[in-house]
Design a protein around this motif. Structure first.
Motif, PDB file in Angstrom:
ATOM      1  N   TRP A  10       0.833  -1.206   0.000  1.00 56.33           N
ATOM      2  CA  TRP A  10       0.000   0.000   0.000  1.00 56.33           C
ATOM      3  C   TRP A  10       0.864   1.251   0.000  1.00 56.33           C
ATOM      4  N   MET A  31       2.707   1.726  -3.374  1.00 48.91           N
ATOM      5  CA  MET A  31       1.777   2.079  -4.446  1.00 48.91           C
ATOM      6  C   MET A  31       1.289   3.512  -4.287  1.00 48.91           C
ATOM      7  N   LEU A  32       0.987   3.885  -3.046  1.00 48.68           N
ATOM      8  CA  LEU A  32       0.468   5.230  -2.819  1.00 48.68           C
ATOM      9  C   LEU A  32       1.530   6.276  -3.143  1.00 48.68           C
ATOM     10  N   ALA A  86       1.727   6.616  -6.817  1.00 49.95           N
ATOM     11  CA  ALA A  86       0.549   7.291  -7.347  1.00 49.95           C
ATOM     12  C   ALA A  86       0.620   8.787  -7.068  1.00 49.95           C
TER      13      ALA A  86
END
Lengths: 122, 945
Positions: free
Chosen positions: B605, B608-609, B612
């Motif tokens: 998480w 990925m965050l 992003a």
């Protein structure tokens, strides 16, 4: 875990839409791809989150909802098809007109200057 | 069933001419004719029963809930019209074969013609008024294509547009009228509606329904004041005019009035509206026809006039008048189609249709003259031809009808008939009689029999019906008029009605008046030209232009070709609607137990965050944007794996690889950076829009996940039935290939079409000179030292069979374990793409023994066949079956028919992915990429183009 997933999907949506609002084709396509991640995840979560419950008969007593998974599986493949189609359209647009703007209003009378700018970058 | 087949045959046939044209113009015309002839034969097989007075019905339930069913019925009226449409259609197909020039796309012409024919047959055979409306609109559309067939002529395009606007608009009004009618009668079936005369005529809605339906009929049949489109439609090739504007399309309105006659006619409203419109049209159009110099324009206005005559007769509302109307429909179709075709022959031979430039053709074209003579004498109403018979009967009816004053109808009808005599004789006198001239644009002579056979046949009919009407036509008139009026009809057609019949004297007056007008034509023309005439086209344009301009203004205001603005507006609107719906509704408390966070998921998480969030800040460097996007996409795969979705994890990871490859390839052609263009406030605004949407979606996901589903998910069924019903333990796969097999079937077809579209687009790009010029300038930014490093080449070669083995394994286990056709197809695709990367597209492609298009085709074909195989066992499409078999030394395993379907999926996915990427690579080749002669580089100097 639910909160983390919700934050992730919200972030991906925001990033995707922000990029889709850019003025050149490439970031717009990247944005749409990111947005399709968010949408696929969103569809997936409609089956709720479960661990170690893969919908393979005989591996468990309770299973994750297989229907959203099946929907998302085809959605992933179709997103690829869509990305590929808009990509070739973006390439075509750039090669035909010499610029890669998405807004026709901005691009009016921009052909040759855009071409020159495009060449600088290329 | 066979009635539906009659209507379907022309549509089926319409698929073929485009293909058959490759076999030559004769083969193309023969195929087209074969379908029309087959439909005509099927119709003829029903004829004896219909002539005995039976009504044949076919019923296929289509959308019963809407009252829309494919019901057909054939009675006398249907038989008459279907016979005319198919019979004259055959003659037109023959005529068009010799009329069209070599340069005209004949396949297209016959396709349009058959589409039109099918729609017309559909109208006259429909028993359901909703179905009738569908066919009605189809005739408007297909006639648009036919009228505008010569696309290079502006008159053709404008005429087609005008015809579509007028008849299509009338059709829309008719839809409303038909719906009202159906509501009054309580059914959309014509056979039911026709039984409900009292209920319909007593209803308050009778008048609105009547007016709306008549709007449809009048626009189609070119009745005043909607007559103006027909002469402009004469820009079409003559076969089209002869077909549409003599026998079929314009008769559709007449047909509708005749069809609805039993329930709509007989009231004062009907009488006044219909007979007045018919009378005015008849007289006015006949007058205009006299002064037209263009042969086809003269015939066009004459057609309008004769349609007015038929409309007027139907408007009288008496059984006798309706019978005459039916008789005149037959006669008009025969002589007018023959006349149009002779006008076409004159145009074809003399290269002009202008009466002022013609004359004396009698000696040069004796055969054409013979046909035109018979047909135009019939049009003028000269005994003993068939036009005379129906005109006499018409005058007789008119003489006995009171309209405004006892004598008014008779007088006006006689005047109309006189004009009709005058223009018929002018057609002959100014076209064919007189001295031979020496200034024709092209020296005319009679064409071969291919052109004159069709009109000659019709001319023979004109004479035969004229001489022996009782044996040749009366039986058809009897059944058709019986169907119109709903009562038994036994018509008596004679040439001589006795000295005391008013029709005799009216006829004599008409002939005398007509000849007098022709005698004084020069003087009359002077008066005509000095009188003001409203130009219909200018009025039409005057109405249409401002409307179009208004529409354009609204369109420009709403849509300014800015994608960014459209996306922003759509996002905000959706967010607002969702917010309103969310706050306005009620929902349960979020009581669902939350899942603890697995440590691995937390790591995934965070990474990925971060990727992003970095994306919007770093996206200007496009390669960086691509890498960040790839990180996000690849990390979604472990998330799926953790959350009990192994199939999704496999799919996500392989699609991600392919997507990144595709975008890398694409970046080769595009600028490598995005310039900083939008000002800070704009970026802030965009961030606000994106933030609102993101927060909304996040909140929605959160509320959804913290609650249980309101209803049990239907997948309980899938889980329970996966093993016993579909024979597989991987429920995701059984849903894809079995439970929801139809969805998947559509899915792979879409994917295949997308890939073919990419191929077609890239092919088109390579043909454009501007693109070729720019492609030549595309250069890679930095070249690697080795374009095709030996290490990579060797390792990918080794990997190829292994990757394929993995692919086969994934495919085979798919029904029971994670895997299946989609994933296996992607794995295979990646294995091939690695070869492309290692040795270059050109080198790999030259060694490829199969075509990507073929793979897609086989995939769809295998999937279709495996689905259709269920039909052999009387089961619905895509039903699957499975069996347990044991082959020593393998353990017992089960084989399911769904595996064949999955094979189709596999091939289609493989072909589509490869074709998409190969299309981009072909572009790269065009941009000057060199094709290496060896699999890997040793000396770069050996590279050759």
């Amino acid at each position: 875990m639910e909160a983390l997933v919700a934050i992730a999907i919200g972030t991906l949506t925001a990033v995707g839409i922000y990029l889709a609002l850019r003025m050149r084709t490439f970031p717009v396509i990247v944005g749409l791809t990111v947005l399709s991640y968010a949408v696929n995840l969103f569809l997936f979560t409609s089956g709720r989150l479960t661990q170690n419950r893969a919908p393979i008969i005989g591996t468990s007593d309770v299973y994750a909802d297989p229907l959203p998974q099946a929907l998302v599986l085809t959605a992933i493949v179709i997103s690829f098809g869509m990305t590929a189609v808009i990509m070739i359209m973006a390439i075509g647009g750039f090669l035909e007109s010499g610029h890669d703007r998405v807004n026709m209003a901005d691009a009016a009378g921009d052909d040759e200057t855009g071409d020159a700018a495009g060449e600088e970058r290329a | 069933m066979s009635l539906a087949l009659i209507a379907a045959l022309p549509f089926l046939g319409a698929l073929l001419p485009g293909l058959m044209i490759r076999a030559g113009r004769n083969a193309c015309a023969l195929t087209t004719g074969a379908f029309s002839a087959l439909a005509l034969i099927l119709l003829a097989l029903h004829a004896p029963a219909v002539l005995r007075g039976e009504v044949i019905q076919t019923r296929i339930d289509w959308l019963p809930a809407l009252g829309l069913n494919a019901t057909f019925f054939l009675d006398g009226l249907g038989l008459l019209f279907a016979g005319l449409i198919l019979g004259i259609g055959l003659l037109i197909i023959l005529y068009a074969r010799f009329y069209l020039a070599k340069a005209d796309p004949m396949g297209q012409f016959y396709t349009y013609l058959l589409l039109f024919q099918g729609a017309m047959v559909g109208i006259v055979l429909s028993d359901n008024i909703l179905l009738l409306l569908v066919f009605w609109e189809l005739t408007s559309l297909s006639s648009f294509l036919l009228i505008g067939y010569w696309k290079h002529l502006p008159e053709g395009r404008q005429g087609a547009r005008m015809a579509l606007a007028v008849t299509g608009g009338g059709g829309l009004a008719m839809i409303a009228g038909m719906l009202i009618l159906g509501n009054i009668a309580g059914s959309y079936d014509l056979t039911v509606i026709l039984q409900n005369k009292e209920a319909i005529q007593a209803s308050d809605w009778y008048l609105p329904a009547l007016i709306l339906i008549l709007l449809g009929a009048f626009t189609k049949s070119a009745q005043f004041p909607f007559h103006f489109w027909l002469p402009h439609a004469m820009a079409a090739p003559t076969p089209v005019s002869a077909y549409l504007h003599s026998a079929t399309m314009v008769k559709a309105g007449i047909f509708l009035m005749a069809r609805m006659w039993p329930v709509l006619a007989g009231t004062p409203e009907w009488f006044w509206i219909v007979s007045t419109a018919g009378l005015v049209t008849m007289v006015m159009a006949a007058k205009i026809a006299l002064f037209k110099d263009d042969l086809k324009a003269l015939l066009a206005f004459s057609t309008v006039s004769h349609l007015g005559l038929i409309t007027m007769l139907l408007g009288f509302g008496t059984k006798a008048a309706a019978t005459v109307a039916v008789f005149h429909i037959i006669n008009h179709a025969t002589f007018k189609a023959a006349l149009f075709m002779s006008a076409g022959i004159v145009d074809h031979e003399a290269h002009t249709r202008d009466l002022r430039r013609l004359g004396g053709l009698r000696r040069l074209m004796p055969i054409t003259f013979g046909i035109a003579l018979v047909a135009s004498l019939s049009m003028a109403g000269i005994p003993p031809l068939n036009g005379f018979l129906s005109k006499e009967l018409m005058l007789e009816e008119a003489a006995h009808t009171v309209w405004l004053a006892p004598w008014a109808m008779g007088l006006l009808a006689t005047i109309g008939a006189a004009f009709s005599v005058a223009y018929s004789f002018r057609f002959l006198a100014h076209g064919f009689l007189g001295p031979v001239r020496d200034d024709y644009p092209h020296m005319p002579h009679d064409p071969g029999p291919g052109l004159w056979a069709a009109p000659a046949f019709l001319a023979v009919l004109v004479v035969v019906i004229g001489l022996v009407p009782m044996t040749s036509a009366a039986w058809l008139v009897d059944v058709a008029a019986g169907a119109v009026t709903g009562e038994a009809v036994a018509v008596k057609i004679t040439h001589w009605h006795g000295l005391y019949a008013p029709a005799l004297w009216m006829s004599l007056a008409a002939v005398g008046g007509g000849l007098a007008m022709l005698g004084g034509f020069a003087r009359l023309r002077g008066i005509w030209e000095s009188a003001p005439r409203p130009e219909a086209k200018r009025i039409f344009d005057g109405i249409v232009e401002p409307m179009a301009a208004g529409a354009r203004r609204i369109n420009d205001g709403v849509h300014n070709s800015s994608l960014s603005r459209a996306i922003a507006v759509a996002t905000l609107a959706i967010a607002a609607a969702a917010f309103w719906a969310f706050t306005g509704g009620t929902h349960a408390e979020g009581t669902r137990a939350l899942m603890p966070i697995p440590p691995l998921a937390a790591v995934v998480w965070v990474v990925m965050l971060l990727a992003a969030i970095a994306l919007p800040f770093l996206h200007r460097e496009r390669l960086v944007a691509l890498i960040l996007m790839g990180i996000v996409g690849l990390l979604i795969a472990p998330f799926f794996a953790l959350m009990s979705a192994p199939d999704l994890a496999l799919t996500q990871i392989s699609v991600e690889v392919v997507t990144i490859l595709l975008m890398l390839l694409a970046l080769h052609f595009l600028p490598k950076t995005t310039p900083e263009e939008s000002p800070a406030p704009r970026r802030l605004f965009d961030a606000g829009v994106a933030g609102i949407a993101g927060a909304g979606i996040g909140w929605l996901v959160w509320t959804m996940m913290t609650r249980d589903t309101a209803f049990d998910p239907i997948s309980q069924f899938h889980l329970a039935q996966s093993k016993p019903g579909a024979g597989g333990t991987n429920v995701v796969n059984t849903i894809l290939v079995d439970f929801r097999g139809y969805d998947t079937f559509g899915e792979i077809i879409v994917l295949g079409i997308a890939a073919l579209a990419i191929f077609a687009l890239s092919e088109n790009l390579m043909r454009s000179p501007a693109v070729t010029r720019r492609l030549a300038r595309v250069q890679p930014e930095r070249e690697a030292g080795d374009r095709h490093p030996m290490m990579l080449v060797v390792s990918t070669r080794l990997l190829l069979p292994m990757a394929m083995m993995v692919g086969v394994y994934i495919f085979l286990r798919g029904h029971n374990m994670p895997g299946g056709g989609f994933i296996s197809g992607l794995v295979f695709a990646i294995a091939y793409l690695m070869q492309y990367m290692a040795s270059g597209y050109g080198w790999s492609h030259a060694r490829q023994r199969f075509d990507h298009h073929v793979l897609i085709g086989w995939g769809v074909l295998i999937a279709t066949l495996s689905g259709a195989a269920a039909w052999l066992f009387g089961r619905p499409f895509l039903s699957s079956a499975f069996e347990y078999i044991e082959i020593w030394p393998l353990e017992k395993f089960e084989i399911a028919s769904a595996v064949a379907f999955d094979l189709g999926v596999f091939l289609c996915v493989l072909g589509a992915v490869l074709l998409a990427l190969a299309s981009l690579s072909r572009l790269a080749l065009r941009s000057g990429e060199v094709v290496n002669t060896r699999a890997y580089d040793i000396e770069t100097t050996e590279e050759a183009r």
